[in-house]
Design a protein around this motif. Sequence first.
Motif, PDB file in Angstrom:
ATOM      1  N   GLN A  70       0.824  -1.195   0.000  1.00 32.81           N
ATOM      2  CA  GLN A  70       0.000   0.000   0.000  1.00 32.81           C
ATOM      3  C   GLN A  70       0.867   1.257   0.000  1.00 32.81           C
ATOM      4  OE1 GLN A  70      -3.185   0.118  -0.484  1.00 32.81           O
ATOM      5  NE2 GLN A  70      -3.184   2.352  -0.346  1.00 32.81           N
ATOM      6  N   ARG A 107       2.494   1.499  -3.690  1.00 35.26           N
ATOM      7  CA  ARG A 107       1.602   1.716  -4.826  1.00 35.26           C
ATOM      8  C   ARG A 107       1.307   3.200  -5.007  1.00 35.26           C
ATOM      9  NH1 ARG A 107      -2.949  -2.688  -3.304  1.00 35.26           N
ATOM     10  NH2 ARG A 107      -1.893  -4.580  -4.009  1.00 35.26           N
ATOM     11  N   GLY A 108       1.380   3.632  -6.237  1.00 37.80           N
ATOM     12  CA  GLY A 108       1.029   5.020  -6.522  1.00 37.80           C
ATOM     13  C   GLY A 108       2.227   5.934  -6.396  1.00 37.80           C
ATOM     14  N   ILE A 117      -8.634  10.776 -11.634  1.00 40.11           N
ATOM     15  CA  ILE A 117      -7.227  11.137 -11.774  1.00 40.11           C
ATOM     16  C   ILE A 117      -6.616  11.401 -10.398  1.00 40.11           C
ATOM     17  CG2 ILE A 117      -5.682  12.949 -12.632  1.00 40.11           C
ATOM     18  CD1 ILE A 117      -7.334  13.123 -15.126  1.00 40.11           C
ATOM     19  N   ASP A 162      -8.255  10.742  -7.171  1.00 38.74           N
ATOM     20  CA  ASP A 162      -8.863  10.201  -5.947  1.00 38.74           C
ATOM     21  C   ASP A 162      -7.867   9.487  -5.037  1.00 38.74           C
ATOM     22  OD1 ASP A 162      -8.606   7.993  -7.549  1.00 38.74           O
ATOM     23  OD2 ASP A 162     -10.705   7.398  -7.496  1.00 38.74           O
ATOM     24  N   ALA A 163      -6.885   8.807  -5.646  1.00 40.37           N
ATOM     25  CA  ALA A 163      -5.891   8.127  -4.806  1.00 40.37           C
ATOM     26  C   ALA A 163      -4.864   9.125  -4.273  1.00 40.37           C
ATOM     27  CB  ALA A 163      -5.214   7.020  -5.600  1.00 40.37           C
ATOM     28  N   ARG A 176      -5.745  11.348  -1.153  1.00 44.34           N
ATOM     29  CA  ARG A 176      -5.549  10.773   0.181  1.00 44.34           C
ATOM     30  C   ARG A 176      -4.076  10.670   0.526  1.00 44.34           C
ATOM     31  NH1 ARG A 176      -9.994   7.587   2.491  1.00 44.34           N
ATOM     32  NH2 ARG A 176     -11.842   8.403   1.447  1.00 44.34           N
ATOM     33  N   GLN A 177      -3.308  10.169  -0.465  1.00 47.05           N
ATOM     34  CA  GLN A 177      -1.897   9.912  -0.192  1.00 47.05           C
ATOM     35  C   GLN A 177      -1.152  11.207   0.113  1.00 47.05           C
ATOM     36  OE1 GLN A 177       0.362   7.058  -1.485  1.00 47.05           O
ATOM     37  NE2 GLN A 177      -1.164   5.611  -2.157  1.00 47.05           N
TER      38      GLN A 177
END
Lengths: 312, 358
Positions: free
Chosen positions: B110, B113-114, B138, B140-141, B144-145
């Motif tokens: 986790q 990733r990204g 585009i 949304d992840a 948060r991160q």
Amino acid sequence: MLARYVARRLLLLVPVVFGVTLLLFFSIHLVPGDPARSFLGDRATPSAVAALNKAWGLDHPIPVQYWLFLDRLVHGNLGQSLFYQSSTAGLLVGRLPVTLLLLVYGAVGSVIISVPLATLAALHPGGAADHSVRVVGTVGIGMPSFWVGTCLIILFGLVVPVFPVGGYGETWPSHLWSLVLPGLTIAISVSPMLVRSLRTSLIEALGSDYVAFARAKGASPSVVLTRYGLRNAAVAAVSVLGVNIGFLVGSTVVIENVFALPGLGSLMVQSILDRDFPVVQGITLVFAVLVVLVYLLTDLAYAVLDPRVRLT
Amino acid sequence: MRAGHLVRPRERGPALVPPAPSGRPGLLEVEGLTVSVSPPGERRRVDVVSNVSFNIMAGEAVGLVGESGSGKSLTLRAILGLLPAGATVKGGAVRFEGVDLLSGGKRSLQRVRGTGVTMIFQEPMTALNPVVRVGEQIVDAARRQLGWSRRESSEHALELARHMGIRDPDAVLSLYPHELSGGLRQRVMIAAALACQPRLVLCDEPTTALDVTIQAQIVALLARLRQESQMSLLYVTHDLAVVAQLCQRLQVMYAGSIVEKGSVAEIFASPRHPYTLGLIRATPDVHTVVDELTGIPGSAPHVGARPAGCAFHPRCSLATIECSSGEMPLRDLGNGRASACIHVDACQSAAEGLEAVR
Ligand SMILES: Nc1ncnc2c1ncn2[C@@H]1O[C@H](COP(=O)(O)OP(=O)(O)OP(=O)(O)O)[C@@H](O)[C@H]1O
Ligand SMILES: [Mg+2]
């Protein structure tokens, strides 16, 4: 676009209502028994029965009665109850909120029950949770709603007396409170179907490329589950929910009687026993309209949830 | 508005990064990766990715080619812990910046990733959420991160979209995937993948689903992004011309194993595995004489029907009796090259014809 779609769907109600009145009017007159006689009792004189029939308009030939009925219907007049000292429309308006609320409770309750269960099952297909949910669901499908209701009455009436087990109370808070168990009964009978559909579509969504890509982007598990998994699973599930709630409109007849609720369903049973034709006709009509409206709402919810759907 | 988190060059280096000195650990290290599945209708497990090892250095672009079914997608998915149901990692290790992703559990995956590693899929239509506006997808992840506010997110989304060459981004971002053309969808997916500025992007045939002119645009976009941000690529494709354009190193997969690797220039000039030779001969863009174009005879083995010895030997014109049994590990040929063929010399002379024609 949405408004035109709704307008057209509402227009569709007209032939539905017409068909229902036709079916209903003629089938109810096939039922043996004379309402005036049963109203006046066995020892009424023939002239008294005839007088009452005339007062109720039952002395006309049936096609004429039907015509008169339609004529009154388009003027919003569902006739006079043969039994209560009130117009049918007035009676129904008083009873309708109970049944509507009951359906809303059932719909909301089934979502509250089904989403966690389906999620639990779908997160590890074939796992222990999945099997337990399936077993519970299979048992749930096999239980008739009057039996579920009776079980709830026993449980909450005798074992843990939290909710009222019958009646409707006098105040709004007590109305809302007294609908919990009947609503739960509906929810329990809808949930197995809803869980099954949600589980299937959730498993499909979680195995999809868009979920893999969401994870690859670094989306958190909760975002993946809600905005990607459940959000997509809801598209299919909303139809299942709608069909079941539509189906359940009729079963309020049973549930309202089990819980002694003054809704349309219990009035329906009473009016059939009383041979109160206008009221039975009126309720059937309302039920038919309710079912069509539930399906309309379902289609709208579907279109709102899935932007690919074009309303035409 | 801030001057673009993406646009900011990390470090402007030369486009072609020389091979890192040996001994320095790579950005990504894959060691002995083995993935198994059950063939349709069977219970036994067979390896569809077997004992795959490679490194990717910071800033490097590595091509991965091989026939359909050779295990390229499963290799990429295994790296990010995204194997489809039914496929499992049987063994091996995947380390990103020294952190083990396979045994580190969900937490370490986790985290990586990204921001560390991400992946671009072949089919942007199925890889984008059909019921959410692309502008939200585009960011949304990343939101948060990286802790962006709602306003910051929409600004970043616009900026990313513009950076991906999306014209009129305001209008595009409020649409749903099905309302976009294939090329736009792929740009949206790339924007979403790059929102957290990952150091390594795994590309699984990102242009295969697009038509030819759009393919060229997307490849050019990736090349530009790579130069700007020094991100590394692991690029799966069937198109050797794209490999030549984008990558410094190449690895060739056949039936679940890497059969040859080395620098793109050297492999194209002189392949050391008959399968690679066949691929090059079958590619018009690299080997331009159409008369010489030949397909590879036969077809790749089915899942679970991998021939003993060298899996390629039934289709190989250089095969001898020794090729049909025993292990065929990758053998180091020096200068960063390796081949699993035991007839490297014969292959080299067969490839000389290739050069002569050129
Ligand atoms: N979920 C799965 N269950 C069972 N077998 C699978 C699964 N996914 C892939 N396979 C098998 O594993 C092998 C490798 O698949 P993979 O998708 O990695 O191939 P590929 O090299 O990406 O091919 P392509 O070029 O067609 O994308 C194939 O033979 C495929 O049939
Ligand atoms: Mg693939």
